[in-house]
Write an enzyme that holds these catalytic residues in place. Structure first.
Site, PDB file in Angstrom:
ATOM      1  N   GLN A  99      68.451  75.457  21.260  1.00  0.00           N
ATOM      2  CA  GLN A  99      67.478  75.005  22.119  1.00  0.00           C
ATOM      3  C   GLN A  99      68.110  74.593  23.454  1.00  0.00           C
ATOM      4  O   GLN A  99      67.337  74.080  24.526  1.00  0.00           O
ATOM      5  CB  GLN A  99      66.748  73.597  21.471  1.00  0.00           C
ATOM      6  CG  GLN A  99      66.522  73.948  20.055  1.00  0.00           C
ATOM      7  CD  GLN A  99      66.343  72.392  19.486  1.00  0.00           C
ATOM      8  OE1 GLN A  99      66.844  71.628  19.823  1.00  0.00           O
ATOM      9  NE2 GLN A  99      65.609  72.652  18.107  1.00  0.00           N
ATOM     10  N   HIS A 120      68.719  69.493  20.103  1.00  0.00           N
ATOM     11  CA  HIS A 120      68.224  68.260  20.488  1.00  0.00           C
ATOM     12  C   HIS A 120      69.040  67.687  21.686  1.00  0.00           C
ATOM     13  O   HIS A 120      69.720  66.524  21.674  1.00  0.00           O
ATOM     14  CB  HIS A 120      68.625  67.310  19.290  1.00  0.00           C
ATOM     15  CG  HIS A 120      67.832  67.432  18.133  1.00  0.00           C
ATOM     16  ND1 HIS A 120      67.838  66.516  17.096  1.00  0.00           N
ATOM     17  CD2 HIS A 120      67.096  68.704  17.691  1.00  0.00           C
ATOM     18  CE1 HIS A 120      66.956  67.224  16.300  1.00  0.00           C
ATOM     19  NE2 HIS A 120      66.468  68.284  16.417  1.00  0.00           N
ATOM     20  N   GLU A 160      56.476  60.649  18.099  1.00  0.00           N
ATOM     21  CA  GLU A 160      56.198  59.367  18.617  1.00  0.00           C
ATOM     22  C   GLU A 160      55.690  59.515  19.944  1.00  0.00           C
ATOM     23  O   GLU A 160      56.457  60.155  20.740  1.00  0.00           O
ATOM     24  CB  GLU A 160      57.361  58.435  18.383  1.00  0.00           C
ATOM     25  CG  GLU A 160      57.836  58.172  16.994  1.00  0.00           C
ATOM     26  CD  GLU A 160      58.873  57.275  16.742  1.00  0.00           C
ATOM     27  OE1 GLU A 160      59.395  56.912  17.770  1.00  0.00           O
ATOM     28  OE2 GLU A 160      59.246  56.975  15.606  1.00  0.00           O
ATOM     29  N   TYR A 196      64.540  51.815  19.205  1.00  0.00           N
ATOM     30  CA  TYR A 196      63.416  52.622  18.856  1.00  0.00           C
ATOM     31  C   TYR A 196      63.406  53.206  17.661  1.00  0.00           C
ATOM     32  O   TYR A 196      62.718  54.110  17.206  1.00  0.00           O
ATOM     33  CB  TYR A 196      62.813  53.415  19.951  1.00  0.00           C
ATOM     34  CG  TYR A 196      62.398  52.554  21.030  1.00  0.00           C
ATOM     35  CD1 TYR A 196      61.070  52.230  20.893  1.00  0.00           C
ATOM     36  CD2 TYR A 196      62.933  51.770  22.022  1.00  0.00           C
ATOM     37  CE1 TYR A 196      60.334  51.171  21.818  1.00  0.00           C
ATOM     38  CE2 TYR A 196      62.714  50.994  22.896  1.00  0.00           C
ATOM     39  CZ  TYR A 196      61.380  50.597  22.897  1.00  0.00           C
ATOM     40  OH  TYR A 196      60.817  49.572  23.646  1.00  0.00           O
ATOM     41  N   TYR A 219      63.281  68.388   7.030  1.00  0.00           N
ATOM     42  CA  TYR A 219      62.398  69.814   6.870  1.00  0.00           C
ATOM     43  C   TYR A 219      62.613  70.126   5.536  1.00  0.00           C
ATOM     44  O   TYR A 219      61.926  70.960   5.096  1.00  0.00           O
ATOM     45  CB  TYR A 219      63.100  70.916   7.973  1.00  0.00           C
ATOM     46  CG  TYR A 219      62.214  70.441   9.256  1.00  0.00           C
ATOM     47  CD1 TYR A 219      60.939  70.769   9.507  1.00  0.00           C
ATOM     48  CD2 TYR A 219      63.231  69.643   9.921  1.00  0.00           C
ATOM     49  CE1 TYR A 219      60.475  70.668  10.814  1.00  0.00           C
ATOM     50  CE2 TYR A 219      62.330  69.352  11.402  1.00  0.00           C
ATOM     51  CZ  TYR A 219      61.176  69.893  11.553  1.00  0.00           C
ATOM     52  OH  TYR A 219      60.405  69.715  13.013  1.00  0.00           O
TER      53      TYR A 219
HETATM   54 CA    CA Z   1      60.996  55.511  16.562  1.00  0.00          CA
END
Ligand code: CA
Length: 378
Positions: free
Chosen positions: A91, A155, A248, A258, A269
């Site tokens: 990525q 990521h 989110e 968070y 997955y």
């Molecule tokens: Ca969260």
């Protein structure tokens, strides 16, 4: 031009001097009326981010490492010189581009990208000056590095946004190293707040706190690939990919947690639960502002304000990679009260969505033959 489009152009040619791009326009019905989707450019290699220059031209990143200037009518320039070496695997690559708030004077362009090092890779942010000819980024310097580098190709985030005080927010990913999103001595899985030159503001929430990185604004984030400043409130909005389920939207506040990976609405997955997860909620963590139980795989984020389609004003738009659509969210204050999925007929993975200075939406599609699209009322 396709034969069908050529026939249309011939039929119309005597009356209308149709622009060249008319061949690629498509009309799509939405809840708020018909829109026209026009292809301005194609053949872009996994375009990731776009930003508008003051004259209406765009800068567009391509994940393998190129930054190109594209005119408002879709003419694609050669790759700019002077870019950093990027880690273009998995990525990773050249991801985000943003302009300095003072671009008209300083001509500074900010880039967010994956950088190799320490046998792994991580996200870096740097800036340089766009030369007058628009052919090069000069005096590029790195102003931020996500430390330690923990990624094996996954990521990295990354989005960049300036708030009204000139702070630069850097929305990062967890490098697919879940527990590190909760570890304050590491920058993976964080939203970071720095000054425009990379220095750290004195009033950051973890400044002076032992064992914590002072760059951190908020933590417990998984992989953030959307961020935008609310045009009316000036508040930074972010979004992040969930695992399987649990994408989110958050309005991250200073010093808050968070949740990832302690709290999530998603699962692995593989179908198994996230090992660290206590459930959809966990003590000391903030619930998402908005959550999708099934992941659209969201990327890119833009508020629509004073736009050409009046019924979209005040809406928030988010791109979707997995479900191949554009998501329109209606707000009541900050609350998201209605959702529409649109442009499925294009069948495109939408990587970025931006609101243009002409009052229209612009999209980038994620493909080897990626496209720049304009969405306007029909
Ligand atoms: Ca969260």
């Amino acid at each position: 031009m396709t034969p069908y489009a050529a026939t249309l152009a011939l039929a119309a040619g005597a009356v209308f001097a149709a622009p060249a791009y008319a061949a690629e326009a498509q009309t799509v019905s939405t809840e708020r009326g018909e829109v026209r989707v026009t292809e301005l450019a194609s053949g872009l290699a996994h375009p990731w981010s776009l930003t508008f220059l003051p004259d209406g031209d765009m800068l567009i990143t391509e994940r393998p490492g190129a930054l190109r200037q594209v005119s408002a009518t879709g003419e694609v320039g050669a790759p700019l010189q002077g870019l950093p070496a990027v880690h273009a695997q998995g990525q990773g690559g050249l991801l985000e581009v943003a302009l300095s708030p003072g671009f008209a004077q300083d001509r500074l362009v900010y880039l967010g990208y994956a950088e190799a090092g320490d046998g792994r890779s991580g996200t870096a942010v740097g800036r340089g000056r766009l030369n007058e000819a628009g052919t090069a980024i000069e005096d590029f310097e790195v102003i931020f590095r996500q430390e330690p580098k923990l990624s094996s190709g996954q990521h990295y985030g990354v989005r960049l946004a300036f708030d009204r005080d000139g702070h630069l927010f850097v929305a990062l990913g967890d490098n697919n190293q879940r527990p590190t999103a909760q570890e304050l001595d590491k920058l993976s899985g964080k939203l970071v707040r720095i000054n425009a030159d990379g220095s750290i503001p004195d009033d950051n929430p973890f400044t002076g706190k032992e064992g914590a990185r002072a760059e951190i604004w908020s933590y417990g984030h998984r992989n953030q690939q959307g961020m935008a400043l609310h045009p009316a409130t000036g508040v930074i909005w972010t979004h992040e990919h969930g695992p399987r389920g649990g994408d989110e939207i958050n309005l991250p506040e200073a010093g808050k947690n968070y949740g990832w990976p302690l709290a999530t609405h998603g699962i692995n997955y593989s179908g198994l639960p996230i090992p660290e997860a206590k459930g959809e909620e966990a003590p000391g963590t903030e619930p998402p502002h908005y959550v999708w139980k099934k992941s659209p795989a969201i990327s890119g984020m833009a508020f629509y304000q004073d736009g050409k389609l009046a019924d979209w004003n005040g809406n928030l738009f988010v791109g979707a990679l997995a479900t191949k659509e554009l998501i329109r969210l209606e707000l009541d204050g900050d609350k998201i009260v209605h959702e529409e999925r649109l442009l499925q007929s294009l069948g495109e993975r939408i990587r970025d969505v931006r609101f243009g200075p002409d009052g229209n939406l612009y999209l980038l599609t994620d493909a080897d033959d990626g496209r720049l699209l304009r969405v306007e009322p029909n």
